[in-house]
Each structure stands twice: as C-alpha cells, then as structure tokens.
Design an enzyme around this catalytic site. Structure first.
Site, PDB file in Angstrom:
ATOM      1  N   LYS A  58      -2.975   5.880   1.822  1.00 25.40           N
ATOM      2  CA  LYS A  58      -3.181   5.550   0.403  1.00 25.40           C
ATOM      3  C   LYS A  58      -1.898   5.884  -0.334  1.00 25.40           C
ATOM      4  O   LYS A  58      -1.137   6.741   0.113  1.00 25.40           O
ATOM      5  CB  LYS A  58      -4.334   6.389  -0.161  1.00 25.40           C
ATOM      6  N   ASP A  63      -5.183  -1.488  -5.607  1.00 25.13           N
ATOM      7  CA  ASP A  63      -6.254  -0.566  -6.014  1.00 25.13           C
ATOM      8  C   ASP A  63      -6.212  -0.600  -7.539  1.00 25.13           C
ATOM      9  O   ASP A  63      -5.705  -1.580  -8.121  1.00 25.13           O
ATOM     10  CB  ASP A  63      -6.010   0.842  -5.450  1.00 25.13           C
TER      11      ASP A  63
END
Ligand code: NDP
Length: 444
Positions: free
Chosen positions: A125, A165
């Site tokens: 991430k 995201d």
C-alpha cells in the site's frame, strides 16, 4: 501470555504512535488464535513476527511547485508488506490524513484481502499526505510526476503494482503512468486502474462497488433473500460508493442516503445516481448541491448521523472508523440486517462486536471490497498476455471471485467452529494461503 499476545505486545512497543496499525493487527491476530493453536510449527518459524513486519518500507520527499510558483513538500510512502504469494499489490492514497500508521494498516489488510481473491498477488500500500481537493489539473499532474520520479525505482510489473485508492482515480493513474513510462521507457502493467486506451481493463472502475454488492447478494441468496425492495444506506460518494449504488439499484434495492466528507443527503424516493455522478465525477462538487437539484431530498451537515437512517442493508464506502459503537447500536436498533464494508476498516472493533452480537450478517472489508484488487489482477493478466477481455467476461469473472470469497470465508469459519463469523472466516481463509507460502519459502 500466548504467542499471539506476545507478538501484539512486541508490535505495539516497536511501532509506537501507530494506532491504526495496532487496531488492524489486533483485529487480525486475535482471530487467528485458533489457527496458531492448530499449527505450533508457525511459532517455531517466527511466522507471525514476520507476517506483521513489512518486507520493505519506503518513505520519500515529494517536492512540487504550485500554481502560485510556491514550492510545496509532501511525504510519500510505499509499504511493500508481503510478497509470499505474488508481487506486492495495493492502492495509493492521496489524503491529508495519510501517515505511516494508516499505510501499514492498509498494507497488512491487503495481504489477506489479496490472498482471498485466489489470485497470485502479495500485499502492499502507499500514498502521500497530499490533498487533491481544490488543486488544479496542472498541480495534480506535477505532484503525480514528482511522486513517480521516486516511486518508479521501487515498482515494476513483476515486483510491485500500485493502483488507486482515496484521492487517486483515473486522472491520477494517468499522470503517474505517463511519468513512469517516460523515465523507464516501458509500456507495461506497472499500475492498474489505467484508462482503456492505454492498457486498462473494463470493469476496473466499477469493480469494488460491484464486487461489494455481489458478495452481499450471495449472503442474501443463501438465506433465501435478495436486494429486491431493500432499503440501503451507502456512505461516501466516491468510486466505491457510486458503483455500489449503481449495482444495488440494478438489483432492485433502494439507496436512500449517501455522503461526502461534509455531510449527507437523504432522498426517500431513492438516490438519483445520475445527479450524484455529475456532481462528484464531472464537476468535482460537494454532495450538498444534490438537495438543491432534486426535489424532496434533504442535506444534513456532518456525516455520522447518516447511520440514524433506518435501513435493511448498510454499505459503508468512505473511510476507516466511520461506524463507531453508537452508530452500530443505532443501526441495529433500527433493524439493519446486513452490513458489508466497501471501505477499509470502516467499523471500529466495538462496532463489529455490536453487529455480531445482534446477529447482523457482517461482511468485513478484506472480503467485501476485494473486487477492486481482484479486477486489478485481471488487468495484470490482460497486460501480460497482451489481451483485452469484454465487459461481460471481466464482470462474470469478478462475480465468480466474490461468490468464491463468500464461501471460502463461510467454510473457514465453520471449520474452526465459528459459523457465521465472517471476520474470523476471512482472516483465516486469507492467512492460510500466505502462511503455507511463507513456510515453504524458508526464513525470508
Ligand atoms: P474516493 O476518493 O473516490 O471517495 C471517497 C469518498 O469518501 C468521498 O465521497 C469522500 O468525500 C469520502 N470521505 C473520505 N474521507 C472521509 C472522511 N474522513 N469522512 C467522511 N467522508 C470521507 O475513494 P474510494 O471510493 O476509492 O475509496 C473509498 C474507500 O474504499 C476507502 O476506504 C478505500 O480504501 C476503499 N477501497 C477502495 C478501492 C477502490 O478500488 N477504489 C478498493 C478497495 C477498497 P469527499 O469527496 O468530501 O472527499
């Protein structure tokens, strides 16, 4: 003290000031206790200590020049958490709240989510504490270019494949990809969520929202029910929320409320999604304006009271910790039957407890929102094979994956004696594959 407790204590001591990371690790590790009991070899191999320690953490400076000619500096992150089952895969988040704790919590969750999809992708991430709100296109482009100037040396189609995201949609992926290609001279699947004209996959835009609704549909179906006639509340009005709303409506459900970070709209006639999409996707405006456009709709400043609206199904699709204990109790009191998490960790641990004790069917994020990353993996497959699948083909693969995830978590929960506890089921099913791979690969 048990093995799990010792690992958690060490994690908290060694990673102070990272509350979101502690929260995610606590939620995951405590549910793995029965697995650890059944597999004493994991402790000998230091498996959990390795599982909670990222393989690599990259933090970097992102300098850029704004429209006034002033130099701005942001913090960039990429946490390459676990590559046991495939290249690191996970989104980039651009939001002022981004810090190491948030990226690590998201990365840890991502490992299990990616494993649950059944596809060969590891967990990672990244992001930056950059606020895209109010920035011009030029500023967004210069920021993305600066961010990629550093990130490009750490990623690659077989190494680490980021995606979008919060705050990173098609526009940002385009700028990031353009910069990667310029520096590396490679037109490869190094980012997913790309535009259709340069290697993207059909359905990727819709995937997380659609996947969320497909898995909820399966939970309804095994109980002899469906979305038809159900009242649904969805938080957020971004990528996940919009396509969740679209699919719910296609399946006959009625979405009555949505929000952005300022406040929520209520429309008892059912949300007019065309209006929401025009405001959020085209005009990048505030959702407040919906109430000026659609007769009978209301706008309320502030977000949390959205959960006081009675509904059969709640789909939190905005951000972490948006449903606390009080909101969960209100939802239960008002008769909610299903809660499926589109956002990552939108329910606090207390809230999850309230749902589970009340017998609400609770589908946790790492299973319920895995459709996005699953379709990203399908995008990777198309890129590597230089192929392009039709909308129907990708959509049916996505649906199959979501149905499989539902049954994988149901079966794992049952196997360990926690029938109906999908938090346990998702964590165990996701973890077993990663644990097998890590054990097979030795101490690395
Ligand atoms: P977007 O940026 O497209 O949308 C986010 C939405 O949530 C916006 O409506 C935003 O409001 C709102 N929001 C953000 N922060 C807050 C906050 N602190 N309080 C209230 N509202 C807030 O993001 P996505 O739709 O892509 O992501 C939403 C969630 O889904 C995130 O948790 C993300 O990690 C998760 N997710 C996303 C995937 C994807 O494929 N996109 C895949 C899997 C999970 P505003 O417009 O005012 O900023």
């Amino acid at each position: 003290m048990t093995y799990v407790e010792r690992v958690l204590e060490k994690l908290k001591t060694e990673n102070p000031g990272e509350p979101e990371f502690h929260q995610a690790a606590t939620e995951i590790l405590t549910t793995l206790a029965p697995v650890i009991e059944r597999h004493p070899e994991y402790e000998k191999a230091g498996l959990l200590e390795r599982f909670v320690e990222p393989e690599r953490v990259i933090m970097f400076r992102v300098p850029w020049v704004d429209d006034k000619g002033e130099v701005q500096v942001n913090k960039g992150y990429r946490v390459e958490f676990n590559s046991a089952i495939g290249p690191y895969k996970g989104g980039l988040r651009f939001h002022p709240s981004v810090n190491l704790s948030i990226i690590k919590f998201l990365g840890l969750e991502q490992i299990l989510k990616n494993s649950l999809t059944g596809l060969p992708i590891g967990g990672g991430k990244g992001g930056a504490n950059f606020d895209p709100k109010g920035k011009s296109d030029g500023e967004i482009m210069r920021f993305c270019q600066s961010f990629m100037t550093e990130l490009q040396r750490h990623i690659g189609a077989d190494t680490d494949v980021p995606a979008g995201d919060i705050g990173v949609g098609g526009r940002e992926i385009g700028y990031l990809f353009g910069e990667y290609k310029r520096i590396r001279d490679e037109h490869v699947g190094v980012l997913t969520g790309r535009g259709l004209s340069y290697g993207g996959s059909l359905v990727r835009t819709e995937a997380t929202g659609y996947g969320l609704v497909y898995i909820t549909e399966e939970a309804l179906k095994v109980r002899g029910d469906s979305f038809k006639g159900k009242t649904v509340v969805i938080s957020g009005s971004g990528n996940v929320a919009i396509y969740a709303c679209q699919k719910v409506q296609q399946l006959g459900g009625k979405v009555v409320a949505m929000y952005d970070s300022n406040g929520y709209i209520y429309d008892g006639n059912g949300i007019n999604l065309d209006v929401v999409r025009d405001l959020k996707e085209v005009k990048r405006a505030r959702i407040k304006e919906y109430a000026d456009i659609v007769k009978g709709a209301t706008y309320t400043e502030g977000c949390s009271r959205i959960w006081t609206i009675p509904c059969d199904i709640a789909l939190p699709c905005a951000t972490q910790n948006e449903i606390d204990k009080t909101s969960a109790e209100t939802l239960v009191k008002n008769g909610v039957k299903y809660v499926a998490e589109g956002a990552n960790m939108p329910s606090t641990l207390d809230a999850i407890d309230v749902f589970q004790k009340a017998g609400v069917v609770f589908l946790p994020a790492k299973a319920a929102n895995a459709g996005g990353v699953a379709t990203s993996a399908l995008e990777m497959a198309q890129s590597s094979g230089r192929m392009f699948w039709s909308f129907e083909e990708v959509d049916s693969k996505l649906k199959g994956i979501m149905v499989n995830i539902y049954h994988a978590m149901e079966n794992s929960a049952k196997e360990y004696g926690y029938e109906g506890n999908y938090v346990m089921g998702a964590n165990i099913a996701g973890f077993m594959k990663v644990a097998d791979a890590m054990m097979a690969q030795g101490v690395v």
